[in-house]
Design an enzyme around this catalytic site. Structure first.
Site, PDB file in Angstrom:
ATOM      1  CB  SER A  19      -6.355  -1.923   4.537  1.00  0.00           C
ATOM      2  OG  SER A  19      -5.564  -2.037   3.382  1.00  0.00           O
ATOM      3  CG  HIS A  53      -3.312   1.991   5.669  1.00  0.00           C
ATOM      4  ND1 HIS A  53      -3.488   0.682   5.300  1.00  0.00           N
ATOM      5  CD2 HIS A  53      -3.934   2.739   4.739  1.00  0.00           C
ATOM      6  CE1 HIS A  53      -4.206   0.647   4.181  1.00  0.00           C
ATOM      7  NE2 HIS A  53      -4.465   1.885   3.826  1.00  0.00           N
TER       8      HIS A  53
END
Length: 171
Positions: A19, A53
């Protein structure tokens, strides 16, 4: 700099840096950027992961929640928009738990991914390098994820395998 239009597939194990690397690739493109989230926050641990995130992404990001209709979310985005989809294995899990027709849903998604309308980046977990799971559901998931990953890799312009935070170009 990524192509103006093209699909980059980033795959790797848990905590391999998928990610974070995908975010770096997307932000190398002209913004605004779209983050398509497939996670659903059913517990505190998942809420913490989602918050982590989000905290890494600065301004200039639009977040679209698409735990099930990922193909539909992609279809309505403006042409040329850099997109990060994170991640396919959570999307697949959502469909499995909802008892949807996986073959149909995967085919629909791969069809849309095969025609990116901008620089699109897709993150997925490599789940087939470990031991054989001890239950039928986990084996079904591993097999479905493996098939989906193969289909996406086949239509991708670039495939990166993340290992210990390092991207290895596969395609």
């Amino acid at each position: 700099m990524p192509d103006r239009k093209g699909l980059t597939f980033i795959i790797g194990g848990a905590r391999s840096g998928k990610s974070a690397h995908a975010e770096t690739l997307v932000t190398a493109c002209q913004g605004p950027w779209t983050y398509i989230a497939t996670a659903q926050a059913y517990d505190d641990e998942m809420r913490e992961r989602i918050a982590l995130h989000r905290s890494r992404r600065g301004e200039g990001w639009m977040t679209v929640d698409a735990p099930l209709d990922l193909a539909g979310a992609l279809a309505v985005l403006p042409d040329g928009r850099p997109v990060l989809i994170d991640c396919l294995t959570l999307w697949l899990t959502n469909h499995m738990l909802a008892e949807h027709d996986l073959e149909t849903e995967c085919r629909r998604l791969v069809d849309v991914l095969s025609r990116p309308r901008g620089p699109w980046f897709v993150v997925s977990n490599e789940v087939g390098q470990g031991i054989v799971p001890d239950n039928a559901l986990a084996r079904r998931f591993r097999d479905a994820a493996g098939r989906l990953n193969q289909q996406v890799a086949a239509v991708a312009d670039t495939v990166l395998l993340m290992v210990a935070g390092l991207p290895l170009k596969v395609k």
